[in-house]
Design an enzyme around this catalytic site. Sequence first.
Site, PDB file in Angstrom:
ATOM      1  N   GLY A 115       0.571  -1.052  -0.570  1.00 33.12           N
ATOM      2  CA  GLY A 115       0.038   0.317  -0.266  1.00 33.12           C
ATOM      3  C   GLY A 115       1.017   1.690  -0.017  1.00 33.12           C
ATOM      4  N   CYS A 116       0.490   2.826  -0.386  1.00 35.53           N
ATOM      5  CA  CYS A 116       0.641   3.450  -0.535  1.00 35.53           C
ATOM      6  C   CYS A 116       1.768   4.037   0.956  1.00 35.53           C
ATOM      7  CB  CYS A 116       0.361   4.930  -1.395  1.00 35.53           C
ATOM      8  SG  CYS A 116      -1.337   5.381  -0.634  1.00 35.53           S
TER       9      CYS A 116
END
Length: 312
Positions: A115-116
């Site tokens: 995930g970012c």
Amino acid sequence: MSYKIFVDGQEGTTGLQINEYLAQRDDVEVLRIDADKRKDPAERKRLINASDITFLCLPDDAAREAVALADNPATCIIDASTAHRVHPGWVYGLPELERQQRERIRTSKRIANPGCHATAFILALRPLVASGLLPAGTQVAAHSITGYSGGGKKMIESYRNAQRIDAPRPYALALTHKHLPEMRAHTGLDIAPIFVPIVGPFYKGLAVTAYLHPGQFARKATPAEVQKILADYYAGEAFIRVHPCDLEAATDGGFFNVEASNDSNRVDLFVFGNEERMLVVSRLDNLGKGASGAAVQSMNIHLGIDETKGLV
């Protein structure tokens, strides 16, 4: 040699960006699905199993369903959803995590794209835990400010169509954000962080800020010593820059630019503060190293290609 690539979920934000990366390549053949067959399991299964690499740019449940369609042992799945990021049968697609991670990515047929927010948080904290400076039992507090593209098509439309969304908007205030399991697992922390993400009124760019008190450390350390731990850990990494402890050089009159790593696969790391309190800030493009760029980097590693190919 040409590799066959299929993007399942090619119309989403991450899928579109992956296709943009692939369009610049002469060593891949992108397998296309007809628009009227995008939800046809038989056609999706055919393309998944005909590919060398399939990227899943789908919601979690749809990603799990897609994995069940894969029965070609030679096909590598790179899943951009949250579904498999802490799954024991999947490799976490963050090559810079530790020395052995690239080999794991190269040999695995199941790669979970990070995930970012998690990418930024993990890269900021993992070296401090690994060095023993930050005990695994520490509960870290952090916030992330990100562009609205991270929310996908629906959020992008809401910002572009709204007459006025000018203020930053914190969310996940129940402190149960979906990235927490990977943030804990892949930093080596025993406790999930207290983490608040904030959507800003700009398209892309992301910066996670972790708050550290020297009382949390296992030994005394200055900001310069924390910066050195990061710099040593990531020495030689093509996509990670650990900046000197220089507030003036890192900011514009004291103001930090969240968008300055955009249009790259780069992560910029900074240490700010003093011996009484510190910040570690990790900045990236949430659509680049925070999503599509990371997926392409893992693809390159898995295929034995220069991992920087097609990325900046």
